[in-house]
Design an enzyme around this catalytic site. Structure first.
Site: not given
Length: 346
Positions: A205, A213, A248, A269
């Site tokens: 997430d 937003n 998301d 990473r």
């Protein structure tokens, strides 16, 4: 008698373009224009008929007497040399005395029979190489029409197949990011479980995406999601699957990955890349990510529902520990909250 000088030459060439006019010694004194096309370089003057054509049925020797004895019978012949060509023919003996020359000779009219399509291809024949009333022309028209219809059908089938592939691709693709969607993720995971193939599953997430937003607008949020998708593609293998399963929320599937250390390295990473500011016009969008993962090899009998639930629990543990981190699933991880939407906010 030279080829062009025979009084019947023009008539025979029009009515029977595959005829051979043979003299009493078995030599061809005139041949139709189509018959010339069958022989490389044309038919040499005074060539013997039996040197150019082999009689398959009925069997007989190569003498002119034997040929004339087959008058009116259906002949089956093979062209000697060049492409193999089966021919049908009928021979009409000429009187041994009288005004029709060559006396004691014969007229042989040939045709391709059912091999006409092959002959047209092998000898580059056209409709002008057949008599105007020859049914072979009608057959060629039918073959051409059938070929055109089959080509049209093939083209239509290819278009329909392309449309089906495009529709299937659309059904499995997230329109905004170009990543796979939940339907594609579920399909792949079910296939992997059916094949009993080991894999790793990560739920990821974005953190602080809601702030982008709220403060910069949905256009900025959409831009960030597309950039996030590009980063995930860069940081994973071509064989790995990345799916956007919510606003998301992402699911990543790594086939044949069973090493928890490697899974942690990939997640770390990814998070590091996602924490780098993303430019949107003159503004910088700052987000992070939390991830939870499971390995199918850790289950005696892995199921899709159980693995998703455990990955979700690990993800919740990552968020609870301060976000911006990866947590692999462990038995002591907190159970998944009933209010999944509330714990993902931010």
């Amino acid at each position: 008698m030279p080829n062009a000088a025979h009084p019947l030459a023009a008539v025979l060439d029009t009515l029977c373009p595959m005829h051979a006019l043979i003299d009493a010694t078995g030599h061809i004194v005139h041949a139709g224009p189509t018959l010339h096309k069958l022989c490389p370089g044309g038919i040499a003057p005074w060539a013997r008929f039996t040197e150019l054509f082999e009689m398959k049925r009925p069997r007989c020797d190569s003498s002119m007497k034997a040929l004339r004895a087959r008058g009116g019978q259906k002949l089956h012949l093979i062209l000697r040399g060049g492409p193999r060509c089966d021919l049908k023919g009928v021979l009409a003996p000429l009187p041994e005395d009288g005004p029709i020359q060559p006396a004691g000779g014969a007229i042989v009219n040939l045709s391709f029979g059912i091999s006409v399509v092959d002959a047209v291809r092998d000898f580059a024949l056209t409709s002008t190489d057949f008599a105007a009333t020859d049914l072979a022309i009608e057959m060629l028209y039918l073959v051409e029409a059938k070929t055109a219809a089959m080509e049209a059908s093939r083209t239509l089938n290819l278009r329909l197949q392309g449309a089906m592939i495009a529709a299937e691709e659309k059904a499995y693709t997230d329109a905004l990011t170009g990543l796979r969607n939940r339907r594609a993720a579920d399909y792949l995971l079910e296939r992997l479980l059916e094949r009993k193939q080991d894999f790793a599953l990560m739920q990821l997430d974005l953190d602080f995406f809601k702030a982008v937003n709220d403060t910069m607008g949905h256009a900025a949020g959409d831009h960030v999601l597309r950039e996030v998708a590009a980063i995930m593609i860069e940081e994973t293998r071509a064989e790995d699957m990345i799916a956007r399963v919510g606003g998301d929320e992402f699911v990543l599937v790594f086939a044949r990955l069973t090493d928890p250390g490697r899974m942690h390295d990939i997640a770390t990473r990814l998070i590091a890349r996602l924490e780098q500011p993303i430019r949107y016009g003159e503004e910088l969008c700052r987000i992070s990510a939390s991830a939870g993962s499971v390995l199918s090899c850790d289950y005696a009998r892995p199921t899709l529902a159980r693995m998703l639930e455990d990955a979700d629990a690990a993800l919740y543990a990552a968020k609870a520990a301060g976000r911006g981190r990866h947590v692999p699933f462990a038995p002591q991880a907190p159970p998944a909250s009933a209010d999944g939407a509330a714990r993902r906010q931010g």
